[in-house]
Design an enzyme around this catalytic site. Sequence first.
Site, PDB file in Angstrom:
ATOM      1  CB  CYS B 173      -0.901   0.027   1.227  1.00 22.88           C
ATOM      2  SG  CYS B 173      -2.095  -1.312   1.317  1.00 22.88           S
ATOM      3  CB  CYS B 185      24.059   0.992   1.577  1.00 25.32           C
ATOM      4  SG  CYS B 185      22.592   1.310   2.583  1.00 25.32           S
TER       5      CYS B 185
END
Lengths: 89, 249
Positions: B173, B185
Site C-alpha cells: 500500500c 547503500c
Amino acid sequence: MATVTFTPNLARWAETSAMDVAGDSLADVLEAVFVERPVLRGYLLTDQGALRKHVNVYIDAESIGDRQRLTDRVAADSKVFVAQALSGG
Amino acid sequence: MNDEQLLRYSRQIMLPQIDVAGQERLLAASVLVVGMGGLGSPVALYLAASGVGRLVLADHDRVEISNLQRQIVHDHDQVGEAKVASAAARIRALNPDTRVDTLDLRLEGEALDRAVASADLVIDGTDNFATRYAINDACFAAGVPLVSGAAIRLEGQVAVFDPRKPESPCYRCLYPAAHEGELNCAENGVAAPLVGIIGTVQAMEAMKLLAGIGEPLRGYVLYLDAAAMEWHKLKLKRRRDCTIHPASN
C-alpha cells in the site's frame, strides 16, 4: 499557496528546495512544479500521468488516495511532501 | 523471572507501562530479524539487551570490511564469517537469556513462510525491494506484525504493518512496486549513525508491539531527513487495489 517539499534523494536529478505553488488538486500542484522543474515529471509520473509506483505523495501528512488521476484536493495552506521508496538496510 | 533477571531488567520493569507483565511478554517473545546489516545490528542488540526471549537471525552474507563502518554487531576479527554467526556470538555474550537461532541463507519461499509463521514479530532490515515485498506478503499471510525500516545516504523510513488490525495498510500500500527506484547503500552510500537511528526506532516499535505498550506506528510511515534532522510522521491509507487484502477493501 501550497508548499511542496521533496525527498533529498531526488536531488540527483533536480533541484529539491521547497516550492510554493498554486493549485486546487494534486495534479494542478504538480503541473505548477513541472513548469519550473520539468525534469521531475518523468521521475514522478508515468507517461499516462499516474504516480510512479516507487513514489508516494502526502498532503498534510496523509497519503494521497488517487494515484492514477491525482484528484486529491489541496488547500491554499497545504503541505505537500514527495517521497520515494528506500531499500537500503 | 529469577532474581538475576529482575535485576537485569529492573530499569524497564520500573516503567509502569512495562512492569513485570510487560517484561515477561518480552521474555516469551520470538522475533525474526531479516538482514543482519546496518539496521539488523542495532535492532538485534537492543532486543536482546531488553530481554526478548528468542531471536531468529536471517542473512546469507559474509562480513566484509566495508560493513564495519555501520554494522555494529560485527567485529573486525569476524570479517569473512557468516553474518548470522558473527551476530549470534555477540548477542549470546550480551544476554544469555536470549536464545539465538540462525538462518544462514537467502530467506525466501517456503523457508520464509515458515520462519515468519513461527515468529511473534518480524523485523525487515533488508537491502532490496524484492525481499521487502516477499516479507510483507508472508507477514500478511501469517498474520504477523512487521516493523519495516530502510536507510540510505542521509534518509530513513520506518513503518509498522500489522495484519492483526483490519484496516492496517501493508508495504504494497505504501509502494505498489518499487523496483524502478531501487537504491542501495553499496552504490549510494549511507551515514553510519543513520542506520543506528532507524534501527533503534525499529527496536522501540518492536518492544511496544511485543510488550503491548504505547501507540505503535501502525498505519504510519516515519520519515527522517537526517541532513536537516527533520522527522515527518505520515499517515498511510490501505490501497483499494492492493493485492494483499482485496477481500477487505
